[in-house]
Design a protein around this motif. Structure first.
Motif, PDB file in Angstrom:
ATOM      1  N   HIS A  17       4.839  26.208  63.793  1.00 23.17           N
ATOM      2  CA  HIS A  17       6.290  26.091  63.898  1.00 23.17           C
ATOM      3  C   HIS A  17       6.873  27.272  64.680  1.00 23.17           C
ATOM      4  CE1 HIS A  17       7.678  22.550  61.828  1.00 23.17           C
ATOM      5  NE2 HIS A  17       6.953  22.799  60.753  1.00 23.17           N
ATOM      6  N   ALA A  18       6.312  28.453  64.493  1.00 26.25           N
ATOM      7  CA  ALA A  18       6.830  29.628  65.184  1.00 26.25           C
ATOM      8  C   ALA A  18       6.450  29.660  66.657  1.00 26.25           C
ATOM      9  CB  ALA A  18       6.318  30.896  64.499  1.00 26.25           C
ATOM     10  N   ALA A  19       5.438  28.877  67.050  1.00 29.01           N
ATOM     11  CA  ALA A  19       4.924  28.937  68.417  1.00 29.01           C
ATOM     12  C   ALA A  19       5.647  28.018  69.381  1.00 29.01           C
ATOM     13  CB  ALA A  19       3.434  28.593  68.414  1.00 29.01           C
ATOM     14  N   ALA A  20       6.233  26.910  68.886  1.00 28.55           N
ATOM     15  CA  ALA A  20       6.834  25.921  69.785  1.00 28.55           C
ATOM     16  C   ALA A  20       7.791  25.042  68.992  1.00 28.55           C
ATOM     17  CB  ALA A  20       5.745  25.060  70.435  1.00 28.55           C
ATOM     18  N   PRO A  21       8.791  24.481  69.655  1.00 25.66           N
ATOM     19  CA  PRO A  21       9.686  23.556  68.959  1.00 25.66           C
ATOM     20  C   PRO A  21       8.966  22.260  68.594  1.00 25.66           C
ATOM     21  CG  PRO A  21      10.172  23.596  71.308  1.00 25.66           C
ATOM     22  CD  PRO A  21       9.171  24.683  71.067  1.00 25.66           C
ATOM     23  N   PHE A  22       9.344  21.693  67.454  1.00 20.69           N
ATOM     24  CA  PHE A  22       8.798  20.422  66.989  1.00 20.69           C
ATOM     25  C   PHE A  22       9.767  19.293  67.339  1.00 20.69           C
ATOM     26  CE2 PHE A  22       5.510  22.586  64.995  1.00 20.69           C
ATOM     27  CZ  PHE A  22       4.779  21.837  64.084  1.00 20.69           C
TER      28      PHE A  22
END
Length: 565
Positions: free
Chosen positions: A249-254
């Motif tokens: 979740h912290a690495a890319a938008p879902f």
């Protein structure tokens, strides 16, 4: 097969035209947001590790990127009594900031927002006024404590030329059935523009009801099947304590949609196979609890008084229509011999959603028409040559315990033929090209053409589109159901299905893992990755297959080359 390794790459941004999140008490956001300067690089440095401690025990997340805004999410634990689902704890104000650099020297947006027990101390804000096609970092602050830092991005401007869009594709992540190593591998890649989650983000079962070959790897909390608002909130909270999910979740938008297990198995508009009216309350009440918890706990521009289906756009390259195939559907037919599966009065999508979908598929503003599709579109006839064990396993895997050689799975689009014919007919009659359905649910990997006439394909007729199906993150596959080693008994079942269904080109009934999808003007390409052991948090993964859809062909083709980092 390729081993998963971390990689870097240039970011190609993403866009959305979904309805804006309503202005309501849930946001209470203040502050004017300044436009941000465009950055050209993304994912070139690793994010810090994320833990679950202090006030931000459930991590941070972003989702549904638009050209000038993105949704940000977190959950606050302001005091010890404010545990998820408890209804305890006072209101709290949280500071949020968006920056053009990971050190927050160039803060470009920010404000204050309110949360409390009335929404389980979760928080969603829309950071607006941002620049299209830009990488940003964001964080929250409560008192003197900062949350972990997340990385997100806005979409390209409407109509902008986009060379590449790359996303992780996942579905069916049962906490009890294993660890989320698949999420870790995706988070470590460093090259994803977004993560597409196609449903079954959480599961409703109690410990002992559904796990890994009857072994509970990590027991669900609460230790009951979730039916109440407290249950659904606690289950979402438990999943979001997983460090691998927090890191992704912290690495890319879902970009997310739900399938049935966010409610109950085989859900439809008026109930579910795994719901007993009376003993478990009314379906309207239970599904309302599920919707509320989903709206609170997921980074999505959805509130319980709105609609989940929506469309995101990525410049001139692609649109992504996210479907809701549980809220409006008619009850599943008992079997092919039950209520007519092609009855035009029975629906998978509901009238408004299918009109919306067809309008989007007919729009030529974007080249590729991607459809986030929770259940399988491809027609599948089940071979009558399968033995009783194979039929049982296939029925369990495909969510239809009454399969018994019937040539349809009634929980998929096969059980709602009139709606599928409307979609495929629209593609045919309007000469729509480059439509790709991206699908989860079925705990297996598939690459399929979508034939105008499956009975005569490919000798006559043509393919009207394609479908790429990702496997499960942890939920049981066919080998698990049959209690056999991987890639043994399933091979003959796969061969029989492909022989009877020549439009199905690739099928893997056994692997757990994830997929990576890349979209360019020339093609759509998907890589399938297999975990060595879903019960091992440190499990390695390998690429097992790659298939492409060349522009203008409406057909899948195997390739030996994976997506380069």
């Amino acid at each position: 097969m390729d081993k998963v390794t971390s990689s870097t790459g240039s970011f190609v941004p993403s866009q959305s035209t979904a309805t804006a999140l309503p202005r309501r008490q849930v946001l209470r956001s203040t502050g004017i947001i300044a436009a941000a300067a465009t950055l050209t690089g993304i994912f070139s440095t690793a994010l810090p590790a994320h833990g679950a401690s202090g006030h931000f025990q459930h991590g941070i997340a972003s989702g549904d990127p638009y050209p000038e805004s993105v949704l940000l999410w977190t959950r606050l634990t302001p005091e010890a009594v404010a545990t998820p689902g408890s209804g305890l704890g006072g209101d709290a104000r949280i500071r949020w900031d968006v920056a053009a650099d990971s050190d927050f020297r160039r803060v470009v947006a920010g404000g204050w927002a309110q949360t409390g027990a009335w929404r389980d101390h979760t928080l969603k804000v829309v950071a607006a006024g941002l620049s299209p096609g830009t990488t940003y970092w964001y964080r929250f602050k409560f008192g003197q404590e900062y949350s972990p830092v997340g990385r997100t991005s806005t979409a390209p401007a409407a109509g902008a030329a986009v060379d590449r869009l790359r996303m992780g594709v996942v579905s069916c992540a049962n906490y009890q059935a294993g660890h989320f190593a698949a999420y870790r591998h995706l988070a470590d890649r460093g090259d994803l523009d977004l993560v597409l989650h196609l449903g079954d983000y959480v599961y409703e079962y109690a410990p002992g009801e559904y796990q890994a070959r009857d072994i509970v790897v990590r027991p669900h909390d609460p230790a009951v099947e979730m039916t109440t608002l407290e249950h659904y909130r606690r289950r979402h909270a438990q999943y979001k304590t997983d460090p691998e999910l927090q890191a992704l979740h912290a690495a890319a938008p879902f970009v997310v949609t739900w399938d049935d297990h966010e409610f109950a198995d085989d859900a439809f508009s008026g109930g579910a196979a795994n719901h007993t009216e009376g003993a478990e309350g009314s379906w309207a009440t239970r599904s309302g609890h599920a919707r509320q918890a989903y709206a609170e706990w997921m980074p999505v521009r959805y509130e319980t008084d709105g609609q989940l289906y929506r469309r995101l756009e990525f410049g001139s390259l692609a649109s992504l229509s996210m479907l809701d195939l549980r809220s409006y559907r008619s009850k599943q037919a008992d079997s092919q011999a039950g209520p007519a599966i092609d009855d035009p009065d029975r629906t998978m999508t509901g009238t408004e959603q299918i009109h919306w979908l067809l309008a989007g598929l007919g729009n030529d503003t974007q080249q590729w028409k991607l459809v986030g599709n929770p259940v399988m579109m491809t027609p599948v006839r089940i071979p009558s040559t399968l033995n009783a064990q194979e039929l049982h396993a296939l029925g369990e895997l495909m969510g239809d315990g009454n399969i018994d050689g019937v040539p349809y799975n009634v929980d998929q689009w096969d059980g709602y033929v009139a709606d599928r014919n409307r979609v495929l007919g629209h593609l045919r009659d309007n000469a729509v090209t480059d439509t790709v359905f991206l699908t989860g649910d079925i705990h297996s990997g598939w690459a399929c053409d979508l034939p105008a006439d499956p009975l005569t394909y490919p000798l006559t007729g043509r393919s009207l589109g394609t479908e790429l199906v990702c496997t499960s993150v942890t939920s049981d596959n066919m080998d698990d159901i049959l209690r056999v080693p991987e890639r043994t008994a399933s091979l003959s079942v796969e061969s029989a299905i492909r022989a009877l269904n020549p439009h199905i080109k690739y099928l893997d009934f056994d692997s757990h893992g994830f997929s990576v999808l890349e979209v360019t003007p020339a093609e759509v390409r998907m890589d399938w990755y297999r975990l060595a052991d879903r019960t091992d948090a440190a499990s390695p993964a390998q690429r097992t297959a790659s298939w492409t859809v060349a522009a203008g062909t409406q057909k899948v083709r195997r390739t030996g080359e994976g997506i380069l980092g």
